[in-house]
Design an enzyme around this catalytic site. Structure first.
Site, PDB file in Angstrom:
ATOM      1  N   GLU A   1       0.849  -1.186   0.000  1.00 36.04           N
ATOM      2  CA  GLU A   1       0.000   0.000   0.000  1.00 36.04           C
ATOM      3  C   GLU A   1       0.892   1.246   0.000  1.00 36.04           C
ATOM      4  O   GLU A   1       1.943   1.265   0.639  1.00 36.04           O
ATOM      5  CB  GLU A   1      -0.891  -0.020   1.239  1.00 36.04           C
ATOM      6  CG  GLU A   1      -1.882   1.128   1.313  1.00 36.04           C
ATOM      7  CD  GLU A   1      -2.674   1.132   2.606  1.00 36.04           C
ATOM      8  OE1 GLU A   1      -3.819   1.598   2.586  1.00 36.04           O
ATOM      9  OE2 GLU A   1      -2.139   0.669   3.645  1.00 36.04           O
TER      10      GLU A   1
ATOM     11  N   CYS B   1      -4.536  -3.582   3.427  1.00 37.65           N
ATOM     12  CA  CYS B   1      -4.171  -3.168   4.790  1.00 37.65           C
ATOM     13  C   CYS B   1      -5.263  -3.398   5.841  1.00 37.65           C
ATOM     14  O   CYS B   1      -5.445  -4.514   6.311  1.00 37.65           O
ATOM     15  CB  CYS B   1      -3.721  -1.700   4.779  1.00 37.65           C
ATOM     16  SG  CYS B   1      -2.747  -1.216   6.238  1.00 37.65           S
TER      17      CYS B   1
ATOM     18  N   LYS C   1     -10.325  -0.051  -1.789  1.00 37.53           N
ATOM     19  CA  LYS C   1     -10.364  -0.402  -0.371  1.00 37.53           C
ATOM     20  C   LYS C   1     -11.692   0.012   0.264  1.00 37.53           C
ATOM     21  O   LYS C   1     -12.122   1.162   0.147  1.00 37.53           O
ATOM     22  CB  LYS C   1      -9.192   0.299   0.340  1.00 37.53           C
ATOM     23  CG  LYS C   1      -9.017  -0.038   1.806  1.00 37.53           C
ATOM     24  CD  LYS C   1      -7.810   0.732   2.351  1.00 37.53           C
ATOM     25  CE  LYS C   1      -7.540   0.446   3.813  1.00 37.53           C
ATOM     26  NZ  LYS C   1      -6.403   1.269   4.305  1.00 37.53           N
TER      27      LYS C   1
END
Length: 269
Positions: free
Chosen positions: A43, A156, A113
């Site tokens: 990321e 993440c 995300k």
């Protein structure tokens, strides 16, 4: 699906786009030199700076990041994941987008995300990702490749939400990619445990590229990019310095673990 080598790259990205892309290229080259066919970048691989600066440069970061990924994938004839970079989404916000590219430079999968990191930590750091990032509105779709297996994407903070990975495993995921810029404070207690848990509960490989060290101000990342097998065994761990974790993705091992521990077949709900 064949046996092959995967790489989880670890970077110390800064608020400097061109510098970061140069470092990423060097680490991709290092992975390719060791035989990796699937290479994953963390990321914020192309830019990791304060939110205001990121937003000012978002269009350039997005364009340069995508161009870089396609160029590198074609040059090295690899499947390449850019684990998260800002893509303008309107209304003064961006999506945190992971992009998987084929060896021909074609887009295989794109994921925005969905879980945003809005957290006040005891170390004095406050993170409000939602202030600049627009959450994705759909779960990631599995990327089915005949040579490298079925690949699932995430980014993440998603790692704390097991239902996302169960969604991918129900579609038949063999490899779960979890590119991250995990904070140093939370990483020391949770990173390895979460990565191993996602591998074990889904009997899948986890490839987890990561950020490490100091990026700017008080922003520090935990490091420890790693690759974990379906039994939860850590196959390689980079540690705290930039580098590359390399490990074999084996369909034989995958089948063996799923026969020994057939929990995916025993789901009730």
């Amino acid at each position: 699906m064949k046996s092959y080598l995967a790489a989880a790259v670890q970077m110390k990205s800064k608020p400097h786009l061109i510098h970061n892309l140069g470092e990423a290229e060097d680490l991709i080259q290092l992975a390719v030199n060791q035989g990796a066919e699937l290479v994953t970048l963390p990321e914020n691989f192309s830019y990791l700076g304060d939110e205001a600066s990121k937003m000012t440069q978002a269009q350039e970061i997005a364009e340069q990041s995508e161009k870089f990924l396609k160029t590198m994938a074609q040059r090295f004839r690899i499947t390449l994941l850019g684990g998260g970079f800002p893509v303008p989404a309107g209304e003064n916000k961006v999506c945190n987008t992971a992009l998987l590219i084929s060896p021909e430079g074609q887009e295989l999968a794109r994921y925005n995300k969905v879980h945003l990191f809005d957290v006040d930590l005891p170390d004095g750091n406050t993170y409000t990702e939602s202030s600049t990032v627009q959450a994705g509105n759909s779960l990631p779709q599995l990327c089915r490749t005949p040579q490298l297996g079925n690949i699932g994407l995430s980014v993440c903070y998603d790692v704390r939400f097991p239902e996302l990975y169960r969604h991918l495993s129900k579609q038949g995921a063999d490899i779960l990619c979890i590119p991250a810029a995990f904070t140093a404070y939370t990483g020391k207690d949770h990173w390895q445990t979460l990565i191993q848990a996602r591998a074990i509960e889904n009997t899948a490989y986890v490839v987890a590229p990561a950020q490490t060290g100091k990026h700017y101000g008080m922003r520090y990342s935990h490091g420890h990019a790693m690759i974990v097998d379906p039994w939860g065994t850590i196959l390689d761990d980079v540690g705290v310095h930039p580098g590359v974790a390399i490990a074999e993705i084996s369909p034989i091992r995958l089948k063996q673990v799923r026969q020994q521990m057939p929990c995916l077949q025993h789901r009730v709900f």
